[in-house]
Design a protein around this motif. Sequence first.
Motif, PDB file in Angstrom:
ATOM      1  N   MET A 156      -3.046 -14.665  -9.183  1.00 54.49           N
ATOM      2  CA  MET A 156      -3.250 -13.230  -9.411  1.00 54.49           C
ATOM      3  C   MET A 156      -2.185 -12.585 -10.308  1.00 54.49           C
ATOM      4  O   MET A 156      -1.780 -11.443 -10.070  1.00 54.49           O
ATOM      5  CB  MET A 156      -3.404 -12.473  -8.096  1.00 54.49           C
ATOM      6  N   SER A 157      -1.744 -13.329 -11.307  1.00 51.16           N
ATOM      7  CA  SER A 157      -0.901 -12.749 -12.362  1.00 51.16           C
ATOM      8  C   SER A 157       0.266 -11.963 -11.746  1.00 51.16           C
ATOM      9  O   SER A 157       0.949 -12.479 -10.872  1.00 51.16           O
ATOM     10  CB  SER A 157      -1.810 -11.886 -13.251  1.00 51.16           C
ATOM     11  N   GLY A 158       0.497 -10.754 -12.211  1.00 55.56           N
ATOM     12  CA  GLY A 158       1.653  -9.978 -11.729  1.00 55.56           C
ATOM     13  C   GLY A 158       1.429  -9.310 -10.378  1.00 55.56           C
ATOM     14  O   GLY A 158       2.362  -8.721  -9.816  1.00 55.56           O
ATOM     15  N   THR A 159       0.225  -9.384  -9.839  1.00 52.38           N
ATOM     16  CA  THR A 159      -0.020  -8.753  -8.535  1.00 52.38           C
ATOM     17  C   THR A 159       0.688  -9.573  -7.455  1.00 52.38           C
ATOM     18  O   THR A 159       0.455 -10.775  -7.342  1.00 52.38           O
ATOM     19  CB  THR A 159      -1.536  -8.700  -8.239  1.00 52.38           C
ATOM     20  N   PRO A 160       1.555  -8.927  -6.689  1.00 55.82           N
ATOM     21  CA  PRO A 160       2.338  -9.706  -5.715  1.00 55.82           C
ATOM     22  C   PRO A 160       1.467 -10.194  -4.566  1.00 55.82           C
ATOM     23  O   PRO A 160       0.962  -9.410  -3.772  1.00 55.82           O
ATOM     24  CB  PRO A 160       3.397  -8.709  -5.214  1.00 55.82           C
ATOM     25  N   VAL A 161       1.275 -11.499  -4.495  1.00 57.07           N
ATOM     26  CA  VAL A 161       0.415 -12.079  -3.462  1.00 57.07           C
ATOM     27  C   VAL A 161       1.185 -13.133  -2.674  1.00 57.07           C
ATOM     28  O   VAL A 161       1.308 -13.043  -1.455  1.00 57.07           O
ATOM     29  CB  VAL A 161      -0.838 -12.740  -4.089  1.00 57.07           C
ATOM     30  N   LEU A 162       1.735 -14.120  -3.391  1.00 54.02           N
ATOM     31  CA  LEU A 162       2.397 -15.223  -2.700  1.00 54.02           C
ATOM     32  C   LEU A 162       3.621 -14.738  -1.915  1.00 54.02           C
ATOM     33  O   LEU A 162       3.742 -14.956  -0.716  1.00 54.02           O
ATOM     34  CB  LEU A 162       2.821 -16.281  -3.723  1.00 54.02           C
TER      35      LEU A 162
END
Length: 347
Positions: A156-162
């Motif tokens: 998810m690119s720059g979207t903070p997920v991990l």
Amino acid sequence: MTEYKIALVGFGGVNRALAQLIAERNARWQQELGFALKIVGVTDLFLGSVIDRDGLDAAKLAALPAEKGALAQFPQGSAEAFNEAVIKQSGADIIAEATFTNPKDGEPAATFCRWALEAGKHVVTTNKGPVALHAQALKALAKANGVSFEYEGAVMSGTPVLRMARQTLAGAGLVGFEGILNGTSNYVLTRMEEGLGFADAVAQAQALGYAEADPTADVEGHDVRLKVVILANELLGACLQVNDVACSGISRLDSAAIQQAQAAGQRWKLIGSASREADGSVRASVEARLLPGNHPLAGISGATNAVAFDTELLGAVTVSGPGAGRVETAFALLSDIVAIHTAGRSA
Ligand SMILES: NC(=O)C1=CN([C@@H]2O[C@H](COP(=O)(O)OP(=O)(O)OC[C@H]3O[C@@H](n4cnc5c(N)ncnc54)[C@H](O)[C@@H]3O)[C@@H](O)[C@H]2O)C=CC1
Ligand SMILES: N[C@@H](CC=O)C(=O)O
């Protein structure tokens, strides 16, 4: 003031956007984040390579023409990509790896990461190959060498997920997830709902910097499969290999099927999911699904992605944001560097 020396490996959309951000925002980062970045090396299969331990002009790099061997324009530059020299001999503290994702064996990016970690350099990467296929070994190598291996942008690119899920959902009892995890395919489906043909929609996604070098990986689900493996192994403690995940894409859907669904208040979406079974195993899949209009993922359009985490204590927790894009993904590299900086200060 802390200054990190950084070398950029692969100088396509993402690392070029990082150079542009460095040119525009270094002074602001010094104030807000407590560090600045100095680019000491760049290497790219197509553009060549350059090392300057005193620092390269980030604005000049960002404006480099996309011509074969263009890095030879710099004093000390070469039309040849001396990857190993840039990684090992540029004096970089951090290697930003953003070459092509190879879904089969993660190479040569995995080797680039290995070289960097063995040489005591932190690695930040947006490349899904090394993470999906070699995360355990690379993390162990990083630990053995006292450095970090960070890859927030791989999902998810720059979207903070991990990092968000790892840090803030710890203890919530994560049992699964389902999500729209590929910006290109979601963009293509959205544009096809609007009447554009499949090939034209893919071409637009390529022009916008969303697609993989070979967009087959996007539309056939292979890119999502890597992301599902990364999420499942990282957050559900699974040990999935890529071939454990059943995978199909969106290329069999024609405009008529997509618009018919829309007229009926439904939407086709490419969904990657994984869940923990009663016996403790983790099952995962990637497939196009027809969602009812009121499904939480049905309203996600364009290159936006979303993932709904299924937790025992909170129920569904959904994160949504950009799933692709040059600047958006360059931000993910910055967020990895912030994590390295923060860890270094608290060590
Ligand atoms: N563009 C996006 O929205 C996102 C991209 N990613 C991943 O980030 C990575 C970079 O993406 P982009 O910059 O968009 O790709 P890109 O295709 O624009 O750039 C990749 C660059 O790597 C270079 N390269 C390829 N193999 C190389 C090698 N062996 N040695 C040196 N250079 C090599 C190519 O010449 C190219 O300039 C890819 O792995 C991609 O899957 C991840 C999240 C989002
Ligand atoms: N090609 C990918 C880029 C990010 O991983 C996508 O479209 O999602």
